[in-house]
Design an enzyme around this catalytic site. Sequence first.
Site, mmCIF file in Angstrom:
data_model
loop_
_atom_site.group_PDB
_atom_site.id
_atom_site.type_symbol
_atom_site.label_atom_id
_atom_site.label_comp_id
_atom_site.label_asym_id
_atom_site.label_seq_id
_atom_site.Cartn_x
_atom_site.Cartn_y
_atom_site.Cartn_z
ATOM 1 N N HIS A 116 8.214 4.372 -3.245
ATOM 2 C CA HIS A 116 7.351 5.494 -2.884
ATOM 3 C C HIS A 116 6.397 5.068 -1.776
ATOM 4 C CE1 HIS A 116 4.847 3.056 -5.499
ATOM 5 N NE2 HIS A 116 3.782 3.662 -4.991
ATOM 6 N N HIS A 153 7.196 1.224 -0.793
ATOM 7 C CA HIS A 153 7.099 0.025 -1.617
ATOM 8 C C HIS A 153 7.513 0.353 -3.045
ATOM 9 C CE1 HIS A 153 3.204 2.094 -1.458
ATOM 10 N NE2 HIS A 153 2.936 1.629 -2.680
ATOM 11 N N ASP A 174 2.166 5.932 -0.673
ATOM 12 C CA ASP A 174 0.952 6.414 -1.335
ATOM 13 C C ASP A 174 0.419 7.667 -0.649
ATOM 14 O OD1 ASP A 174 1.199 4.287 -3.013
ATOM 15 O OD2 ASP A 174 -0.559 3.191 -2.270
ATOM 16 N N ARG A 192 3.286 -7.455 -16.381
ATOM 17 C CA ARG A 192 2.503 -7.536 -15.147
ATOM 18 C C ARG A 192 1.380 -6.511 -15.202
ATOM 19 N NH1 ARG A 192 2.573 -4.675 -10.138
ATOM 20 N NH2 ARG A 192 1.994 -5.961 -8.344
#
Length: 338
Positions: A215, A271, A217, A281
């Site tokens: 996607h 990204h 941002d 994570r």
Amino acid sequence: MDPPFNEIYNNLLYNQITKKDNDVSEIPFSFSVTAVVEEVELPVIDVSRLIDGAEEEREKCKEAIARASREWGFFQVINHGISMDVLEKMRQEQIRVFREPFDKKSKSEKFSAGSYRWGTPSATSIRQLSWSEAFHVPMTDISDNKDFTTLSSTMEKFASESEALAYMLAEVLAEKSGQNSSFFKENCVRNTCYLRMNRYPPCPKPSEVYGLMPHTDSDFLTILYQDQVGGLQLIKDNRWIAVKPNPKALIINIGDLFQAWSNGMYKSVEHRVMTNPKVERFSTAYFMCPSYDAVIECSSDRPAYRNFSFREFRQQVQEDVKKFGFKVGLPRFLNHVY
């Protein structure tokens, strides 16, 4: 503790196997889980030079920020003004919140209704599923919170310092693109900016599922604090590369609005986050957004994108995600006059 990812995965798998007509929208070519990618270190910029440096050093720093935003769309900053103590407290508080049972998280009263999110509600296939959970917290939720817990005070500290850093970087980028640097103080308000606390649980099917789908941002810029597990990847020179974690740095990335506002000078880069079969994570991100009625308009006499409000952009993104299962983004707003 974890959301029912396996249940959703199995349902999507069953639907794909039994579906007779192939009416699942095709996802762009970059939406594929690839094998090994090269790990690289993003450009590292010491932003203390913007405050403490001589004029020549400040100009070099500004140019480095602009160059990284043009060539990478991503960069790292060190000596950024947010102490390691605040960052570590943010991480510890985040871990504590995500350790709560799923039912408690989904009904959490710590934040406004709908703040807790997991998976991909719009997913119609496995490749659209994100194996992650998050708390999406508007800045006003943080500043208006009268419950002075360790979590709220830590979030307020992280948010306010991220906000100051975002304004400083945005004003540099505006100056270097010939735009009005006062735009951000006038238009980027707390009721639209937000924090997002992310957790990526271990995934038993790392070759099939993303931690977060590819996607871009939908903001001006994002400030990311991540742990040292790794998993963030981005597109550079038409290929995916893995970002090497840097414990001393924050990651900055350009959003769609800055790309349009700068007439394509700065790049909003696709990204994604990969899953890990064994290790969870954590990351926390600050998103710098304008008011819903703010108009994204570049000063060029040949604008690549038509003028649009942040409200219109958000609505278009939501419509596309609902219809296709993924975001189309800026191509919807290209200026076809030229």
